[in-house]
Write an enzyme that holds these catalytic residues in place. Structure first.
Site, short mmCIF file in Angstrom:
data_model
loop_
_atom_site.label_atom_id
_atom_site.label_comp_id
_atom_site.label_asym_id
_atom_site.label_seq_id
_atom_site.Cartn_x
_atom_site.Cartn_y
_atom_site.Cartn_z
N ASP A 1 0.87 -1.18 0.00
CA ASP A 1 0.00 0.00 0.00
C ASP A 1 0.91 1.23 0.00
O ASP A 1 2.07 1.16 0.40
CB ASP A 1 -0.89 -0.03 1.25
CG ASP A 1 -1.97 1.03 1.21
OD1 ASP A 1 -2.07 1.76 0.21
OD2 ASP A 1 -2.73 1.11 2.20
N ASP B 1 -7.74 -7.58 0.62
CA ASP B 1 -6.88 -7.65 1.80
C ASP B 1 -7.67 -7.11 2.98
O ASP B 1 -8.59 -6.30 2.80
CB ASP B 1 -5.60 -6.81 1.62
CG ASP B 1 -5.88 -5.32 1.86
OD1 ASP B 1 -5.49 -4.82 2.93
OD2 ASP B 1 -6.51 -4.68 0.99
#
Length: 376
Positions: free
Chosen positions: A92, A271
């Protein structure tokens, strides 16, 4: 990176595919265990591979940048070598973590100035520096730097934030395309669709992101407090626009039911910290429903945690034993529960893939959503 569609469901937008990376092939739909700081909490890399059967894991730019730091990661040869993980990794951009530091960060056109949650030191993230940081971390898939809007927020705020994210995306792409990976393998950049819960903004953002023609696309800014039905509505809108021939990643989602419903809406990648975070608090996700293992009813239940799918941990240890470990605050409780929950999540998306290919996904999904949502 290459993506190949293998099969499509006839009654929904669900699809099965394959993502090829230099660190291996990922079969979709897929759930990605979250290893924020280079560690999926309470789970060894060997267990991730052989017990959980994880095909890809996540790291976080914000946390890895602060600790252990870029010097350590580069000296180690990147995150794969540093943590001993040979399969794909996604990072991320740190945008969500910076967003969560409200009161300790300032968002400007240039980027974000924020204070470390560790020692209060001041740092500056720009689209360019976040690309450089993720080059050094070395993930196979890296995310564009974006602003994640809170829920709820006003339309005008969401619009301005979306346009800022788009300007940042252009800068991310320019920096990414003008640099190369450091460790001899390729990396892919995914843009992120924002726009809060406003239909017009989500559609505009999806079109803008599609026009960038990157190797995959993500949907951010959902699962931040809005009702599940609203999340599904926004996801459905966006997947109607994002190109079918590229993988779609719904960030930060979610419960087993959320994942199944979102697969039906055309999502390939997921996720969430939920399976490991909830495991550490005594919540187990099973093929029959959700268990709070602290409850008295499990004290004398010597049946396996879950015999509904093949998993050594789930089939070997009893509910009574893991309850005892949890109540006693033994570290082993977090290990067993985390491995079980992650194994269940990976089993669930694997089953979804098989059902898509078999042609009976929708009926299976509807029955499974009801089962996995029950509180036992």
């Amino acid at each position: 990176m290459k993506f190949k569609l293998v099969s499509k469901d006839k009654k929904s937008k669900a699809r099965a595919g394959e993502i090829q990376t230099d660190h291996g092939t990922i079969q979709t739909p897929i759930f990605m265990p979250v290893g924020t700081a280079g560690s999926v909490k309470a789970v060894h890399q060997r267990e991730l591979t052989y017990d959980v059967k994880a095909q890809i894991i996540l790291g976080n730019t914000y946390h890895l940048y602060l600790r252990p730091g870029l010097e350590v990661l580069e000296k180690a040869g990147g995150l794969h070598k540093f943590i001993g993980w040979s399969s794909p990794i996604l990072t991320d951009s740190g945008g969500y973590q910076v967003f969560s530091l409200e009161g300790n960060r300032k968002i400007k056109e240039e980027g974000v100035v924020f204070k470390s949650h560790i020692d209060g030191s001041k740092h500056h993230f720009t689209p360019e520096s976040v690309m450089d940081i993720q080059r050094t971390i070395g993930a196979d898939i890296i995310m564009a730097f974006d602003e994640c809007t809170p829920y709820p927020c006003e339309w005008s705020y969401a619009k301005n934030s979306m346009h800022l994210t788009h300007r940042w995306l252009k800068r991310c792409i320019e920096r990414f395309d003008s640099t190369e990976g450091k460790y001899g393998y390729s990396q892919s950049l995914f843009p992120i669709v924002q726009g809060s819960t406003f239909k017009d903004l989500r559609q505009d953002a999806a079109r803008f992101v599609s026009d960038q023609d990157r190797e995959g696309n993500a949907i951010g800014g959902l699962s931040v407090g809005e009702p599940a039905e609203m999340m599904y509505e926004m996801t459905d809108l966006v997947t109607d626009i994002l190109p079918e021939e590229k993988p779609r990643y719904l960030m930060g989602v979610g419960t087993p039911a959320n994942i199944l419903e979102s697969i039906a809406l055309g999502i390939d990648m997921f996720d969430c910290v939920m399976p490991t975070r909830n495991a550490r608090n005594g919540m187990l996700f099973t093929t029959e429903g959700i268990i709070n293992i602290r409850n008295e009813r499990w004290k004398m239940d010597f049946s396996p945690i879950d015999s509904g799918f093949h998993s050594h941990v789930s089939n070997f240890y009893s509910k009574a034993y893991i309850r005892h470990l949890t109540i006693s605050k033994e570290m082993l409780a977090a290990q067993i529960a985390s491995i079980h929950n992650l194994s269940f999540y990976l089993w669930l998306v694997t089953q979804a893939r098989e059902r898509i290919q078999a042609g009976d996904f929708t009926s299976w999904k509807n029955a499974m959503v009801e089962k996995v949502s029950r509180r036992l």
